[in-house]
Design a protein around this motif. Structure first.
Motif, PDB file in Angstrom:
ATOM      1  N   PRO A  53     -46.413  -0.933  -2.421  1.00  0.00           N
ATOM      2  CA  PRO A  53     -46.444  -1.870  -1.201  1.00  0.00           C
ATOM      3  C   PRO A  53     -47.729  -1.781  -0.349  1.00  0.00           C
ATOM      4  CG  PRO A  53     -45.426   0.215  -0.847  1.00  0.00           C
ATOM      5  CD  PRO A  53     -45.840   0.172  -2.133  1.00  0.00           C
ATOM      6  N   ASP A  54     -47.897  -2.739   0.248  1.00  0.00           N
ATOM      7  CA  ASP A  54     -49.045  -2.562   1.358  1.00  0.00           C
ATOM      8  C   ASP A  54     -48.592  -1.642   2.466  1.00  0.00           C
ATOM      9  OD1 ASP A  54     -50.386  -4.828   0.455  1.00  0.00           O
ATOM     10  OD2 ASP A  54     -49.229  -6.286   1.171  1.00  0.00           O
ATOM     11  N   VAL A  55     -47.266  -1.563   2.820  1.00  0.00           N
ATOM     12  CA  VAL A  55     -46.623  -0.699   3.912  1.00  0.00           C
ATOM     13  C   VAL A  55     -45.102  -0.381   3.375  1.00  0.00           C
ATOM     14  CG1 VAL A  55     -46.086  -0.163   6.078  1.00  0.00           C
ATOM     15  CG2 VAL A  55     -47.847  -1.929   5.720  1.00  0.00           C
ATOM     16  N   ALA A  56     -45.003   0.969   3.203  1.00  0.00           N
ATOM     17  CA  ALA A  56     -43.799   1.548   3.061  1.00  0.00           C
ATOM     18  C   ALA A  56     -43.108   2.236   4.254  1.00  0.00           C
ATOM     19  CB  ALA A  56     -43.736   2.656   1.929  1.00  0.00           C
ATOM     20  N   ILE A  57     -42.054   1.903   4.648  1.00  0.00           N
ATOM     21  CA  ILE A  57     -41.443   2.398   5.835  1.00  0.00           C
ATOM     22  C   ILE A  57     -40.348   3.358   5.652  1.00  0.00           C
ATOM     23  CG2 ILE A  57     -40.211   1.621   8.015  1.00  0.00           C
ATOM     24  CD1 ILE A  57     -41.814  -1.225   7.562  1.00  0.00           C
ATOM     25  N   PHE A  58     -40.162   4.484   6.175  1.00  0.00           N
ATOM     26  CA  PHE A  58     -39.021   5.315   5.744  1.00  0.00           C
ATOM     27  C   PHE A  58     -38.567   5.592   7.289  1.00  0.00           C
ATOM     28  CE2 PHE A  58     -41.851   5.663   2.377  1.00  0.00           C
ATOM     29  CZ  PHE A  58     -41.255   5.899   1.318  1.00  0.00           C
ATOM     30  N   GLN A  59     -37.528   6.550   7.114  1.00  0.00           N
ATOM     31  CA  GLN A  59     -37.015   7.044   8.450  1.00  0.00           C
ATOM     32  C   GLN A  59     -37.066   8.369   8.868  1.00  0.00           C
ATOM     33  OE1 GLN A  59     -32.779   7.052   7.647  1.00  0.00           O
ATOM     34  NE2 GLN A  59     -32.404   4.916   7.192  1.00  0.00           N
ATOM     35  N   ASN A  60     -37.264   8.651  10.235  1.00  0.00           N
ATOM     36  CA  ASN A  60     -37.113   9.849  11.004  1.00  0.00           C
ATOM     37  C   ASN A  60     -35.844  10.291  11.520  1.00  0.00           C
ATOM     38  OD1 ASN A  60     -37.365  10.031  14.145  1.00  0.00           O
ATOM     39  ND2 ASN A  60     -38.378   8.232  13.497  1.00  0.00           N
ATOM     40  N   PHE A  61     -35.570  11.402  11.792  1.00  0.00           N
ATOM     41  CA  PHE A  61     -34.360  12.003  12.434  1.00  0.00           C
ATOM     42  C   PHE A  61     -34.385  13.438  13.131  1.00  0.00           C
ATOM     43  CE2 PHE A  61     -30.367  14.466  11.497  1.00  0.00           C
ATOM     44  CZ  PHE A  61     -29.288  13.703  11.733  1.00  0.00           C
ATOM     45  N   ASP A  62     -33.507  13.373  14.104  1.00  0.00           N
ATOM     46  CA  ASP A  62     -33.726  14.669  14.874  1.00  0.00           C
ATOM     47  C   ASP A  62     -32.587  15.502  14.473  1.00  0.00           C
ATOM     48  OD1 ASP A  62     -33.243  16.641  16.828  1.00  0.00           O
ATOM     49  OD2 ASP A  62     -33.646  15.430  18.597  1.00  0.00           O
ATOM     50  N   PRO A  63     -32.668  16.520  13.676  1.00  0.00           N
ATOM     51  CA  PRO A  63     -31.479  17.473  13.180  1.00  0.00           C
ATOM     52  C   PRO A  63     -31.024  18.427  14.297  1.00  0.00           C
ATOM     53  CG  PRO A  63     -33.684  18.596  12.525  1.00  0.00           C
ATOM     54  CD  PRO A  63     -34.233  17.180  13.284  1.00  0.00           C
ATOM     55  N   ILE A  64     -31.547  18.164  15.529  1.00  0.00           N
ATOM     56  CA  ILE A  64     -30.782  18.973  16.430  1.00  0.00           C
ATOM     57  C   ILE A  64     -29.703  18.298  17.248  1.00  0.00           C
ATOM     58  CG2 ILE A  64     -30.970  20.396  18.663  1.00  0.00           C
ATOM     59  CD1 ILE A  64     -32.378  21.456  16.307  1.00  0.00           C
ATOM     60  N   THR A  65     -30.271  16.921  17.638  1.00  0.00           N
ATOM     61  CA  THR A  65     -29.009  16.303  18.402  1.00  0.00           C
ATOM     62  C   THR A  65     -28.436  15.160  17.273  1.00  0.00           C
ATOM     63  OG1 THR A  65     -31.017  14.322  18.662  1.00  0.00           O
ATOM     64  CG2 THR A  65     -30.591  15.972  20.239  1.00  0.00           C
ATOM     65  N   LYS A  66     -28.850  15.239  16.006  1.00  0.00           N
ATOM     66  CA  LYS A  66     -28.120  14.483  14.955  1.00  0.00           C
ATOM     67  C   LYS A  66     -28.527  12.989  15.361  1.00  0.00           C
ATOM     68  CE  LYS A  66     -26.875  18.253  13.024  1.00  0.00           C
ATOM     69  NZ  LYS A  66     -27.568  18.703  11.848  1.00  0.00           N
ATOM     70  N   LYS A  67     -29.685  12.470  15.882  1.00  0.00           N
ATOM     71  CA  LYS A  67     -29.760  11.316  16.381  1.00  0.00           C
ATOM     72  C   LYS A  67     -31.182  10.573  15.953  1.00  0.00           C
ATOM     73  CE  LYS A  67     -27.051  11.206  20.487  1.00  0.00           C
ATOM     74  NZ  LYS A  67     -27.369  11.204  22.079  1.00  0.00           N
ATOM     75  N   SER A  68     -31.372   9.478  15.667  1.00  0.00           N
ATOM     76  CA  SER A  68     -32.580   8.668  15.413  1.00  0.00           C
ATOM     77  C   SER A  68     -32.960   7.967  16.400  1.00  0.00           C
ATOM     78  CB  SER A  68     -32.597   7.985  14.175  1.00  0.00           C
ATOM     79  OG  SER A  68     -32.199   9.007  13.045  1.00  0.00           O
ATOM     80  N   THR A  69     -34.208   7.840  16.863  1.00  0.00           N
ATOM     81  CA  THR A  69     -34.778   6.885  18.038  1.00  0.00           C
ATOM     82  C   THR A  69     -34.453   5.559  17.608  1.00  0.00           C
ATOM     83  OG1 THR A  69     -36.368   8.574  18.690  1.00  0.00           O
ATOM     84  CG2 THR A  69     -36.849   6.364  19.515  1.00  0.00           C
ATOM     85  N   ALA A  70     -34.461   5.156  16.310  1.00  0.00           N
ATOM     86  CA  ALA A  70     -34.504   3.782  15.949  1.00  0.00           C
ATOM     87  C   ALA A  70     -33.102   3.451  15.364  1.00  0.00           C
ATOM     88  CB  ALA A  70     -35.537   3.362  14.798  1.00  0.00           C
ATOM     89  N   ASN A  71     -32.556   2.408  15.271  1.00  0.00           N
ATOM     90  CA  ASN A  71     -31.454   2.031  14.697  1.00  0.00           C
ATOM     91  C   ASN A  71     -31.888   1.270  13.356  1.00  0.00           C
ATOM     92  OD1 ASN A  71     -29.398   2.338  16.817  1.00  0.00           O
ATOM     93  ND2 ASN A  71     -30.090   0.701  17.883  1.00  0.00           N
ATOM     94  N   TYR A  72     -31.861   2.262  12.278  1.00  0.00           N
ATOM     95  CA  TYR A  72     -32.123   1.890  10.957  1.00  0.00           C
ATOM     96  C   TYR A  72     -31.304   1.025  10.352  1.00  0.00           C
ATOM     97  CZ  TYR A  72     -35.977   5.489  11.768  1.00  0.00           C
ATOM     98  OH  TYR A  72     -36.860   6.079  12.217  1.00  0.00           O
ATOM     99  N   PRO A  73     -31.677   0.024   9.500  1.00  0.00           N
ATOM    100  CA  PRO A  73     -30.678  -0.757   8.327  1.00  0.00           C
ATOM    101  C   PRO A  73     -30.396   0.424   7.363  1.00  0.00           C
ATOM    102  CG  PRO A  73     -32.837  -1.850   8.875  1.00  0.00           C
ATOM    103  CD  PRO A  73     -33.014  -0.464   9.435  1.00  0.00           C
ATOM    104  N   LYS A  74     -28.935   0.193   6.823  1.00  0.00           N
ATOM    105  CA  LYS A  74     -28.733   0.979   6.037  1.00  0.00           C
ATOM    106  C   LYS A  74     -29.165   0.776   4.456  1.00  0.00           C
ATOM    107  CE  LYS A  74     -24.164   1.544   8.552  1.00  0.00           C
ATOM    108  NZ  LYS A  74     -22.605   1.703   8.500  1.00  0.00           N
ATOM    109  N   HIS A  75     -29.665  -0.235   4.258  1.00  0.00           N
ATOM    110  CA  HIS A  75     -30.090  -0.529   3.031  1.00  0.00           C
ATOM    111  C   HIS A  75     -31.569  -1.066   2.771  1.00  0.00           C
ATOM    112  CE1 HIS A  75     -25.914  -0.881   1.705  1.00  0.00           C
ATOM    113  NE2 HIS A  75     -25.722  -1.574   2.788  1.00  0.00           N
ATOM    114  N   GLU A  76     -32.017  -0.842   1.804  1.00  0.00           N
ATOM    115  CA  GLU A  76     -33.454  -0.986   1.746  1.00  0.00           C
ATOM    116  C   GLU A  76     -34.030  -2.502   1.895  1.00  0.00           C
ATOM    117  OE1 GLU A  76     -34.536  -1.574  -2.985  1.00  0.00           O
ATOM    118  OE2 GLU A  76     -34.494   0.611  -2.291  1.00  0.00           O
ATOM    119  N   ILE A  77     -35.307  -2.806   2.352  1.00  0.00           N
ATOM    120  CA  ILE A  77     -35.553  -4.123   2.465  1.00  0.00           C
ATOM    121  C   ILE A  77     -36.980  -4.483   1.894  1.00  0.00           C
ATOM    122  CG2 ILE A  77     -36.057  -5.932   4.431  1.00  0.00           C
ATOM    123  CD1 ILE A  77     -34.520  -4.477   6.345  1.00  0.00           C
TER     124      ILE A  77
END
Length: 270
Positions: free
Chosen positions: A108-132
């Motif tokens: 890819p030109d850009v590959a985008i993955f996820q980040n996650f907070d293991p303490i609060t069990k939350k992510s700052t973004a609302n990520y799509p569930k499937h690859e795009i």
């Protein structure tokens, strides 16, 4: 492939960087470099880095603002893949291995993955569930800096730069990553792929980018992203859509804030 982790830091998050560097030291994939651009506390940053065996370079990043420090690190990037690492995030042990395998498979030109907070069990973004496999132009506006990994052969770190007028520590306190990826998209780098895989951890933060100061900065940001005419139209549409949210976050103020933002937009030079 060689991976470059580019870390722009103000230099005050020493404990957080220790957690980050520990996670980098544990990586199962070893073909990488770390380039740190610090803006203050250079000796403390250097002392911390000296504890680690991974390949690293530490530079003094002149000025203030995250865009300046990131640009400074880009000059020394030698990786086939690079990313802009936040100084308060940390990685899964197999993060670089995961990233490398996806670049080898998809190029890819850009590959985008996820980040996650293991303490609060939350992510700052609302990520799509499937690859795009090909995000849209408008979807570039929803990306988080350290979720994005760039192909240096198509988005050269030595010729592409952040607009230093935007980002934390500047007059316009957000949007630098949107400008960077939008510029790439507009230059034909459209192989931007999203994968629903967590490779980084980051403290969950409830951000407010519609306070008065941030809203005023959005006027110039929309102009920078979409040009004078369409930037104005889209900003007005944004303000109408977010009207109740803007009012609730600014003690009921709305019209005066929008007017200030429009004036700032007209003053802003492309």
């Amino acid at each position: 492939m060689k991976i470059s982790l580019l870390i722009g830091t103000y230099g005050t998050r020493i404990k957080e960087m220790e957690v980050l560097f520990d996670s980098i030291e544990r990586q199962t994939y070893k073909n990488f470099e770390v380039i740190v651009g610090s803006q203050t506390n250079h000796d403390e940053v250097e002392k911390l880095l000296s504890k680690y065996s991974f390949d690293h370079r530490h530079i003094v990043a002149e000025g203030t603002g995250c865009s300046k420090s990131r640009n400074a690190t880009m000059e020394y990037c030698t990786g086939d893949i690079y990313t802009f690492t936040d100084d308060d995030c940390w990685y899964t042990d197999t993060a670089l291995e995961e990233v490398n395998s996806h670049f080898e498979k998809y190029n890819p030109d850009v590959a985008i993955f996820q980040n996650f907070d293991p303490i609060t069990k939350k992510s700052t973004a609302n990520y799509p569930k499937h690859e795009i496999l090909g995000i849209s132009r408008m979807q570039t506006l929803k990306q988080i800096t350290f979720d994005m990994w760039f192909n240096s052969s198509s988005i050269d770190p030595h010729t592409n730069r952040f607009d230093e007028r935007f980002g934390i520590g500047t007059k316009y306190n957000s949007g630098e990553e949107n400008v960077f990826i939008m510029d790439a998209y507009n230059n034909g780098k459209r192989k931007m792929y999203y994968f629903p895989i967590v490779v980084a951890y980051h403290p969950y933060k409830k951000v407010n980018y519609i306070d008065e100061n941030s809203m005023i900065g959005k006027g110039p940001l929309f102009k920078r992203l979409f040009g004078g005419f369409f930037g104005f139209i889209l900003f007005i549409a944004f303000c109408i859509k977010k009207r109740s949210e803007i009012k609730s976050n600014n003690d009921g103020k709305y019209t005066s804030i929008v007017i200030k933002a429009i004036k700032e937009q007209f003053r802003f030079k492309l």
